[in-house]
Design a protein around this motif. Structure first.
Motif, PDB file in Angstrom:
ATOM      1  N   ARG A   1       5.286  11.155 -13.430  1.00 45.29           N
ATOM      2  CA  ARG A   1       5.748  10.241 -14.472  1.00 45.29           C
ATOM      3  C   ARG A   1       7.069  10.773 -15.020  1.00 45.29           C
ATOM      4  O   ARG A   1       7.164  11.941 -15.378  1.00 45.29           O
ATOM      5  CB  ARG A   1       4.727  10.164 -15.595  1.00 45.29           C
TER       6      ARG A   1
ATOM      7  N   GLU B   1       2.212   1.732  -3.531  1.00 44.78           N
ATOM      8  CA  GLU B   1       1.165   2.263  -4.406  1.00 44.78           C
ATOM      9  C   GLU B   1       0.937   3.746  -4.152  1.00 44.78           C
ATOM     10  O   GLU B   1       0.748   4.521  -5.082  1.00 44.78           O
ATOM     11  CB  GLU B   1      -0.130   1.470  -4.219  1.00 44.78           C
ATOM     12  N   LEU B   2       0.975   4.170  -2.892  1.00 41.41           N
ATOM     13  CA  LEU B   2       0.817   5.583  -2.568  1.00 41.41           C
ATOM     14  C   LEU B   2       1.983   6.403  -3.120  1.00 41.41           C
ATOM     15  O   LEU B   2       1.774   7.464  -3.718  1.00 41.41           O
ATOM     16  CB  LEU B   2       0.719   5.771  -1.044  1.00 41.41           C
TER      17      LEU B   2
ATOM     18  N   ARG C   1       1.756   2.231 -14.201  1.00 40.34           N
ATOM     19  CA  ARG C   1       1.067   3.508 -14.339  1.00 40.34           C
ATOM     20  C   ARG C   1       1.995   4.607 -14.835  1.00 40.34           C
ATOM     21  O   ARG C   1       1.575   5.653 -15.268  1.00 40.34           O
ATOM     22  CB  ARG C   1       0.391   3.915 -13.029  1.00 40.34           C
ATOM     23  N   HIS C   2       3.311   4.401 -14.785  1.00 40.13           N
ATOM     24  CA  HIS C   2       4.263   5.398 -15.260  1.00 40.13           C
ATOM     25  C   HIS C   2       4.672   5.154 -16.710  1.00 40.13           C
ATOM     26  O   HIS C   2       5.409   5.932 -17.279  1.00 40.13           O
ATOM     27  CB  HIS C   2       5.521   5.403 -14.391  1.00 40.13           C
TER      28      HIS C   2
ATOM     29  N   PRO D   1      -5.291   1.661 -17.025  1.00 36.78           N
ATOM     30  CA  PRO D   1      -5.531   1.309 -15.623  1.00 36.78           C
ATOM     31  C   PRO D   1      -6.619   0.259 -15.490  1.00 36.78           C
ATOM     32  O   PRO D   1      -7.548   0.213 -16.290  1.00 36.78           O
ATOM     33  CB  PRO D   1      -5.941   2.628 -14.982  1.00 36.78           C
TER      34      PRO D   1
ATOM     35  N   ARG E   1       1.549   6.775  -6.790  1.00 36.78           N
ATOM     36  CA  ARG E   1       0.460   7.696  -7.132  1.00 36.78           C
ATOM     37  C   ARG E   1       0.913   9.146  -6.978  1.00 36.78           C
ATOM     38  O   ARG E   1       0.487  10.021  -7.720  1.00 36.78           O
ATOM     39  CB  ARG E   1      -0.758   7.439  -6.258  1.00 36.78           C
ATOM     40  N   LEU E   2       1.787   9.402  -6.016  1.00 38.56           N
ATOM     41  CA  LEU E   2       2.239  10.765  -5.763  1.00 38.56           C
ATOM     42  C   LEU E   2       3.422  11.172  -6.638  1.00 38.56           C
ATOM     43  O   LEU E   2       3.669  12.353  -6.825  1.00 38.56           O
ATOM     44  CB  LEU E   2       2.631  10.919  -4.285  1.00 38.56           C
TER      45      LEU E   2
ATOM     46  N   GLU F   1       0.833  -1.212   0.000  1.00 44.47           N
ATOM     47  CA  GLU F   1       0.000   0.000   0.000  1.00 44.47           C
ATOM     48  C   GLU F   1       0.865   1.259   0.000  1.00 44.47           C
ATOM     49  O   GLU F   1       0.542   2.228  -0.694  1.00 44.47           O
ATOM     50  CB  GLU F   1      -0.922   0.005   1.236  1.00 44.47           C
TER      51      GLU F   1
END
Length: 191
Positions: A24, A16-17, A181-182, A188, A20-21, A13
């Motif tokens: 890219r 993933e955080l 995601r990058h 997604p 997300r922050l 987790e």
């Protein structure tokens, strides 16, 4: 989020955080290109290693036991200039806390191991060999250990800190992960 909420998160987790922050990276090649580059580089290294085996056997059988080298002074002075440049680069990068310290320190450590090896192997028996052995044991190899182990410890810490590996996992088991995601063309997954 509070510190307590973050502390209660699992490593997955947290990673993933972080992802997300994180922005890219600019100029990142496509997933397909990255995967192709990784595979070709791995194949190239394995082919080179396979080719080096018969070459090493050939050299062992054919090289003369005694050889007078050309450019002996230029070879050693040039090597020491390269070593000096790498040590300076390592010192400056470390002083300025730049990530360049990782490859610079590692390369400096490897050069010191090579320096110790060639000093010992090319020394005449007696005082020359004793000096080379003492230099290797007291200076070159301990410094090489520091220069190689230090960055590896920092990389390990960074990998743990960023949730890339569990805290008790050795660095050599840490995979190189590029979060989907990058990468370009990532779709997604929606539950």
């Amino acid at each position: 989020m509070t510190d307590e909420e973050i502390a209660a998160m699992t490593p997955q987790e947290r990673q993933e955080l972080i992802l997300r922050l994180a922005p890219r990276p600019a100029g990142l090649p496509s997933r397909r290109t990255l995967e192709r580059m990784r595979k070709w580089r791995a194949v190239l290294m394995l082919v080179c290693a396979a080719a080096l085996i018969p070459w090493t056997v050939y050299l062992a059988e054919t090289l003369p036991k005694h050889y007078v080298a050309r450019n002996w002074v230029a070879t050693w002075v040039g090597f020491d200039i390269l070593l000096l440049a790498m040590l300076i680069l390592t010192g400056v990068a470390g002083w300025k806390r730049k990530q360049l310290v990782f490859p610079a320190a590692f390369a400096s450590g490897v050069l010191l191991v090579c320096d110790a090896w060639f000093d010992i192997m090319t020394s005449q028996r007696g005082t020359d060999l004793t000096q080379a052995l003492l230099s290797a044991a007291l200076v070159e190899l301990p410094l090489a250990f520091i220069l190689i182990a230090g960055p590896l410890r920092l990389l390990h810490y960074i990998a743990i800190r960023h949730g890339m590996i569990p805290p008790n996992s050795p660095l050599w088991r840490a995979p190189i992960r590029l979060p989907a995601r990058h990468l370009p063309n990532h779709q997604p997954h929606h539950p």
